[in-house]
Design a protein around this motif. Structure first.
Motif, mmCIF file in Angstrom:
data_model
loop_
_atom_site.group_PDB
_atom_site.id
_atom_site.type_symbol
_atom_site.label_atom_id
_atom_site.label_comp_id
_atom_site.label_asym_id
_atom_site.label_seq_id
_atom_site.Cartn_x
_atom_site.Cartn_y
_atom_site.Cartn_z
ATOM 1 N N ALA A 97 0.834 -1.200 0.000
ATOM 2 C CA ALA A 97 0.000 0.000 0.000
ATOM 3 C C ALA A 97 0.870 1.253 0.000
ATOM 4 O O ALA A 97 0.614 2.191 -0.754
ATOM 5 C CB ALA A 97 -0.932 -0.008 1.209
ATOM 6 N N ASP A 98 1.904 1.279 0.823
ATOM 7 C CA ASP A 98 2.813 2.422 0.851
ATOM 8 C C ASP A 98 3.516 2.606 -0.483
ATOM 9 O O ASP A 98 3.631 3.718 -0.994
ATOM 10 C CB ASP A 98 3.865 2.260 1.953
ATOM 11 C CG ASP A 98 3.309 2.477 3.341
ATOM 12 O OD1 ASP A 98 2.209 3.068 3.465
ATOM 13 O OD2 ASP A 98 3.966 2.053 4.306
ATOM 14 N N ARG A 99 3.985 1.505 -1.047
ATOM 15 C CA ARG A 99 4.723 1.578 -2.314
ATOM 16 C C ARG A 99 3.843 2.086 -3.461
ATOM 17 O O ARG A 99 4.298 2.842 -4.315
ATOM 18 C CB ARG A 99 5.261 0.196 -2.647
ATOM 19 C CG ARG A 99 6.177 0.165 -3.820
ATOM 20 C CD ARG A 99 6.941 -1.112 -3.828
ATOM 21 N NE ARG A 99 7.645 -1.294 -5.074
ATOM 22 C CZ ARG A 99 8.286 -2.378 -5.399
ATOM 23 N NH1 ARG A 99 8.330 -3.394 -4.563
ATOM 24 N NH2 ARG A 99 8.903 -2.478 -6.551
ATOM 25 N N LEU A 100 2.567 1.687 -3.454
ATOM 26 C CA LEU A 100 1.659 2.090 -4.531
ATOM 27 C C LEU A 100 0.849 3.336 -4.185
ATOM 28 O O LEU A 100 0.025 3.775 -4.975
ATOM 29 C CB LEU A 100 0.722 0.931 -4.880
ATOM 30 C CG LEU A 100 1.408 -0.343 -5.370
ATOM 31 C CD1 LEU A 100 0.379 -1.424 -5.642
ATOM 32 C CD2 LEU A 100 2.263 -0.074 -6.593
ATOM 33 N N GLN A 101 1.090 3.865 -3.005
ATOM 34 C CA GLN A 101 0.428 5.085 -2.525
ATOM 35 C C GLN A 101 -1.090 4.954 -2.530
ATOM 36 O O GLN A 101 -1.819 5.802 -3.042
ATOM 37 C CB GLN A 101 0.887 6.298 -3.340
ATOM 38 C CG GLN A 101 2.367 6.548 -3.214
ATOM 39 C CD GLN A 101 2.834 7.718 -4.030
ATOM 40 O OE1 GLN A 101 2.124 8.228 -4.898
ATOM 41 N NE2 GLN A 101 4.046 8.168 -3.754
#
Length: 68
Positions: free
Chosen positions: A23-27
Motif C-alpha cells: 500500500a505504501d509503495r503504490l500510494q
C-alpha cells in the motif's frame, strides 16, 4: 565487474511484502490493496494467518495496470 551474492536472483530467495508495504509503495490505502487481493487482481500468499505478496507478483500487477 562485481557480482552481488545477496541478490534474490543468485540465492533464489524471493522478497515478500506485507499489505502495508504494498500500500505504501503504490500510494494507496491498505484497504484498497486488500480489495485487489480479494478481487484476484493482486496475488497474495497466506503464511499462517498473514498475507504476503511476492516481488514478482507485485511487479506483474504493476505492469498489468500500466497496460490497462
Amino acid at each position: 565487474m562485481s557480482t552481488d551474492r545477496n541478490s534474490s536472483a543468485t540465492t533464489g530467495v524471493t522478497r515478500l511484502h506485507t499489505i502495508a508495504d504494498v500500500a505504501d509503495r503504490l500510494q494507496v490505502s491498505s484497504k484498497t490493496a486488500r480489495r485487489w487481493i480479494d478481487a484476484g487482481d493482486l496475488v497474495a500468499h497466506r503464511l499462517g494467518r498473514q498475507l504476503r505478496i511476492s516481488e514478482q507478483d507485485l511487479q506483474f500487477f504493476i505492469r498489468s495496470r500500466r497496460e490497462a
